[in-house]
Design a protein around this motif. Structure first.
Motif, PDB file in Angstrom:
ATOM      1  N   ASN A  90      31.078 -11.625 -14.077  1.00  0.00           N
ATOM      2  CA  ASN A  90      31.856 -10.558 -14.699  1.00  0.00           C
ATOM      3  C   ASN A  90      31.888 -10.716 -16.220  1.00  0.00           C
ATOM      4  O   ASN A  90      31.139 -11.532 -16.783  1.00  0.00           O
ATOM      5  N   ALA A  91      32.746  -9.960 -16.876  1.00  0.00           N
ATOM      6  CA  ALA A  91      32.807  -9.984 -18.338  1.00  0.00           C
ATOM      7  C   ALA A  91      33.206 -11.356 -18.872  1.00  0.00           C
ATOM      8  O   ALA A  91      32.878 -11.715 -20.003  1.00  0.00           O
ATOM      9  N   LYS A  92      33.889 -12.129 -18.056  1.00  0.00           N
ATOM     10  CA  LYS A  92      34.303 -13.473 -18.463  1.00  0.00           C
ATOM     11  C   LYS A  92      33.239 -14.523 -18.114  1.00  0.00           C
ATOM     12  O   LYS A  92      33.482 -15.723 -18.275  1.00  0.00           O
ATOM     13  N   LEU A  93      32.074 -14.052 -17.638  1.00  0.00           N
ATOM     14  CA  LEU A  93      31.000 -14.943 -17.192  1.00  0.00           C
ATOM     15  C   LEU A  93      31.482 -15.850 -16.068  1.00  0.00           C
ATOM     16  O   LEU A  93      31.111 -17.014 -15.966  1.00  0.00           O
ATOM     17  N   SER A  94      32.335 -15.275 -15.240  1.00  0.00           N
ATOM     18  CA  SER A  94      32.906 -15.950 -14.090  1.00  0.00           C
ATOM     19  C   SER A  94      32.679 -15.071 -12.873  1.00  0.00           C
ATOM     20  O   SER A  94      31.855 -14.147 -12.904  1.00  0.00           O
ATOM     21  N   THR A  95      33.386 -15.353 -11.786  1.00  0.00           N
ATOM     22  CA  THR A  95      33.279 -14.545 -10.572  1.00  0.00           C
ATOM     23  C   THR A  95      34.669 -14.126 -10.116  1.00  0.00           C
ATOM     24  O   THR A  95      35.664 -14.805 -10.424  1.00  0.00           O
ATOM     25  N   PRO A  96      34.779 -13.045  -9.365  1.00  0.00           N
ATOM     26  CA  PRO A  96      36.107 -12.603  -8.916  1.00  0.00           C
ATOM     27  C   PRO A  96      36.788 -13.613  -8.004  1.00  0.00           C
ATOM     28  O   PRO A  96      38.010 -13.747  -8.024  1.00  0.00           O
ATOM     29  N   TRP A  97      36.006 -14.332  -7.180  1.00  0.00           N
ATOM     30  CA  TRP A  97      36.627 -15.311  -6.281  1.00  0.00           C
ATOM     31  C   TRP A  97      37.152 -16.530  -7.047  1.00  0.00           C
ATOM     32  O   TRP A  97      38.217 -17.047  -6.723  1.00  0.00           O
ATOM     33  N   TYR A  98      36.440 -16.934  -8.091  1.00  0.00           N
ATOM     34  CA  TYR A  98      36.922 -18.053  -8.909  1.00  0.00           C
ATOM     35  C   TYR A  98      38.176 -17.641  -9.673  1.00  0.00           C
ATOM     36  O   TYR A  98      39.168 -18.376  -9.717  1.00  0.00           O
ATOM     37  N   ASP A  99      38.115 -16.461 -10.259  1.00  0.00           N
ATOM     38  CA  ASP A  99      39.250 -15.978 -11.054  1.00  0.00           C
ATOM     39  C   ASP A  99      40.509 -15.847 -10.213  1.00  0.00           C
ATOM     40  O   ASP A  99      41.611 -16.184 -10.661  1.00  0.00           O
ATOM     41  N   ALA A 100      40.359 -15.351  -8.987  1.00  0.00           N
ATOM     42  CA  ALA A 100      41.518 -15.170  -8.114  1.00  0.00           C
ATOM     43  C   ALA A 100      42.151 -16.512  -7.758  1.00  0.00           C
ATOM     44  O   ALA A 100      43.378 -16.667  -7.784  1.00  0.00           O
ATOM     45  N   LYS A 101      41.323 -17.487  -7.439  1.00  0.00           N
ATOM     46  CA  LYS A 101      41.849 -18.807  -7.092  1.00  0.00           C
ATOM     47  C   LYS A 101      42.492 -19.470  -8.312  1.00  0.00           C
ATOM     48  O   LYS A 101      43.554 -20.102  -8.201  1.00  0.00           O
ATOM     49  N   LEU A 102      41.854 -19.323  -9.468  1.00  0.00           N
ATOM     50  CA  LEU A 102      42.392 -19.914 -10.693  1.00  0.00           C
ATOM     51  C   LEU A 102      43.770 -19.342 -10.993  1.00  0.00           C
ATOM     52  O   LEU A 102      44.706 -20.071 -11.342  1.00  0.00           O
ATOM     53  N   ALA A 103      43.915 -18.032 -10.838  1.00  0.00           N
ATOM     54  CA  ALA A 103      45.199 -17.376 -11.091  1.00  0.00           C
ATOM     55  C   ALA A 103      46.262 -17.854 -10.109  1.00  0.00           C
ATOM     56  O   ALA A 103      47.422 -18.051 -10.479  1.00  0.00           O
ATOM     57  N   SER A 104      45.847 -18.067  -8.856  1.00  0.00           N
ATOM     58  CA  SER A 104      46.824 -18.507  -7.855  1.00  0.00           C
ATOM     59  C   SER A 104      47.346 -19.910  -8.148  1.00  0.00           C
ATOM     60  O   SER A 104      48.461 -20.258  -7.757  1.00  0.00           O
ATOM     61  N   LEU A 105      46.531 -20.700  -8.841  1.00  0.00           N
ATOM     62  CA  LEU A 105      46.934 -22.063  -9.199  1.00  0.00           C
ATOM     63  C   LEU A 105      47.660 -22.114 -10.536  1.00  0.00           C
ATOM     64  O   LEU A 105      48.230 -23.137 -10.903  1.00  0.00           O
ATOM     65  N   GLY A 106      47.617 -21.002 -11.277  1.00  0.00           N
ATOM     66  CA  GLY A 106      48.237 -20.982 -12.596  1.00  0.00           C
ATOM     67  C   GLY A 106      47.540 -21.905 -13.565  1.00  0.00           C
ATOM     68  O   GLY A 106      48.166 -22.466 -14.481  1.00  0.00           O
ATOM     69  N   ALA A 107      46.233 -22.096 -13.401  1.00  0.00           N
ATOM     70  CA  ALA A 107      45.468 -23.026 -14.231  1.00  0.00           C
ATOM     71  C   ALA A 107      44.744 -22.290 -15.361  1.00  0.00           C
ATOM     72  O   ALA A 107      44.607 -21.064 -15.340  1.00  0.00           O
ATOM     73  N   ALA A 108      44.280 -23.060 -16.324  1.00  0.00           N
ATOM     74  CA  ALA A 108      43.606 -22.493 -17.500  1.00  0.00           C
ATOM     75  C   ALA A 108      42.121 -22.241 -17.227  1.00  0.00           C
ATOM     76  O   ALA A 108      41.512 -22.876 -16.367  1.00  0.00           O
ATOM     77  N   GLU A 109      41.564 -21.326 -17.989  1.00  0.00           N
ATOM     78  CA  GLU A 109      40.143 -21.011 -17.884  1.00  0.00           C
ATOM     79  C   GLU A 109      39.309 -22.201 -18.358  1.00  0.00           C
ATOM     80  O   GLU A 109      39.678 -22.897 -19.300  1.00  0.00           O
ATOM     81  N   PRO A 110      38.167 -22.432 -17.726  1.00  0.00           N
ATOM     82  CA  PRO A 110      37.278 -23.496 -18.206  1.00  0.00           C
ATOM     83  C   PRO A 110      36.476 -23.030 -19.409  1.00  0.00           C
ATOM     84  O   PRO A 110      36.309 -21.822 -19.622  1.00  0.00           O
ATOM     85  N   THR A 111      35.989 -23.951 -20.191  1.00  0.00           N
ATOM     86  CA  THR A 111      35.003 -23.636 -21.214  1.00  0.00           C
ATOM     87  C   THR A 111      33.697 -23.336 -20.497  1.00  0.00           C
ATOM     88  O   THR A 111      33.278 -24.092 -19.611  1.00  0.00           O
ATOM     89  N   ARG A 112      33.066 -22.244 -20.836  1.00  0.00           N
ATOM     90  CA  ARG A 112      31.814 -21.859 -20.181  1.00  0.00           C
ATOM     91  C   ARG A 112      30.628 -22.190 -21.089  1.00  0.00           C
ATOM     92  O   ARG A 112      30.635 -21.894 -22.276  1.00  0.00           O
ATOM     93  N   TYR A 113      29.597 -22.810 -20.514  1.00  0.00           N
ATOM     94  CA  TYR A 113      28.399 -23.155 -21.281  1.00  0.00           C
ATOM     95  C   TYR A 113      27.165 -22.661 -20.544  1.00  0.00           C
ATOM     96  O   TYR A 113      27.182 -22.430 -19.330  1.00  0.00           O
ATOM     97  N   ASP A 114      26.076 -22.493 -21.292  1.00  0.00           N
ATOM     98  CA  ASP A 114      24.833 -21.932 -20.756  1.00  0.00           C
ATOM     99  C   ASP A 114      23.879 -23.068 -20.389  1.00  0.00           C
ATOM    100  O   ASP A 114      23.645 -23.974 -21.191  1.00  0.00           O
TER     101      ASP A 114
END
Length: 352
Positions: free
Chosen positions: A95-119
């Motif tokens: 997605n626009a965050k270079l993440s996936t909807p399933w990762y984002d949903a789980k991350l939000a449920s844990l109240g955790a911070a976004e990871p640094t994304r690298y190529d």
């Protein structure tokens, strides 16, 4: 991600490629990052030793800053309650965050911070990972080379893949990651929930049971060949978990192979007999072109209507990088397209 699904291989010819947060262990919604018994980590399990393709890695203490490489290790860590400080950019199907909807949903449920994304398109980004000061690097389903492994090991302990690059079954990744994180007690529940999602899909779509499939890729700019995944790849493995079977022709062609995909001449398209043929496509127009092609159109399933034109990259990624987070998504989004293809083909196969 530098191992784009095979569609992006076909799309290489299509112009695509085949190719400092402090999250750590997630605690309550406040985003606590300390590892320990209170956050679910079994501190008494350490040190742990994990064997992989490049030897043995010793994780001496509970990790608090985890970096990941490859397609799915970030999902496994997060499914076990550990939010990585760094993860690979999801450039195909992301997605626009270079993440996936399933990762984002789980991350939000844990109240955790976004990871640094690298190529990782040009290999493991050593400098970017080093800047995050990780105390563990997970790469159980990746393409990390022996040279990269040696360099990464100077940064932190590295858990690489146990066999072939990119070929680790999701169940094995879960086992390895849970051990490295001191979260083996959580693994059975994660395993069961994932398997339950597969069983639920199999029950909802009984027409998939025992049906044969070929998971491949065709290119609208090169009709001379057909690429297909072997039984060693995680896409076919997941369909087998669902209750389907690799087509006999694929089993025969890949016998003894250690590769995750192979290629066959389009002149042999008529030999690719299966109940359903799945191919990545950029648009529905591509499939129309394949079906009209004098060679590609001879694939039996393209004649019967038993084909899946996988145009949605996110849904396809759920199959390409199976994990406890992506598999439920794939069961809900991708499997229905397979069932629909089988339904279309059924009138042509009254004995099925």
């Amino acid at each position: 991600m530098n191992r784009t699904p095979l569609a992006a291989a076909a799309a290489a010819v299509l112009a695509l490629a085949l190719s400092a947060c402090s999250t750590g262990t997630s605690g309550p919604a406040s985003g606590a990052s300390d590892a320990g018994a209170s956050s679910g980590t079994d501190t008494s399990a350490f040190p742990v030793t994990i064997t992989h393709a490049y030897g043995d890695t010793v994780v001496s203490k509970p990790p608090t800053r985890v970096a990941t490489l490859g397609w799915s290790d970030q999902d496994f860590a997060l499914a076990l309650g550990v939010a990585p400080v760094g993860a690979v950019k999801v450039t195909w199907g992301g997605n626009a965050k270079l993440s996936t909807p399933w990762y984002d949903a789980k991350l939000a449920s844990l109240g955790a911070a976004e990871p640094t994304r690298y190529d990782d398109a040009d290999g493991a980004p050593l400098e970017e990972i080093a800047k995050l000061a990780p105390d563990l690097i997970l790469a159980t389903n990746s393409g990390v080379t022996k040279e990269e492994y040696a360099k990464l090991s100077k940064i932190a302990p590295v858990v690489a893949y146990p066999g072939a690059a990119w070929g680790t079954p999701w169940q094995t990744s879960l086992e390895m990651v849970s051990k490295a994180l001191g979260r083996e007690k959580q693994a059975p529940a994660v395993l069961k929930a994932t398997e339950d999602s597969i069983k639920a899909a199999a029950t909802k779509y009984p027409q998939t049971r025992d049906k044969t499939f070929i998971f491949g890729a065709m290119s609208p700019t090169d009709s001379s060949k057909i690429d297909y995944y072997t039984p060693l790849d995680n896409r076919p493995r997941l369909l087998v978990d669902l209750g389907m079977k690799n087509a006999p022709v694929v089993e025969s062609l890949t016998k003894g192979s250690t590769e995750f995909y192979q290629t066959i001449s389009a002149e042999q398209a008529s030999t690719l007999e299966s109940d359903v043929f799945i191919t990545y496509t950029e648009s529905d127009a591509d499939m129309a072109k394949f079906r009209k092609d004098p060679l590609l159109g001879q694939v039996p399933a393209l004649k019967t209507g038993g084909y899946v034109a996988a145009t949605n990259k996110t849904d396809s990624l759920g199959m390409s990088a199976p994990s406890p987070l992506s598999i439920p998504w794939a069961m809900e989004k991708f499997v229905p397209t397979v069932a629909a293809a089988l339904d279309r083909a059924a009138p042509s196969h009254p004995n099925q």
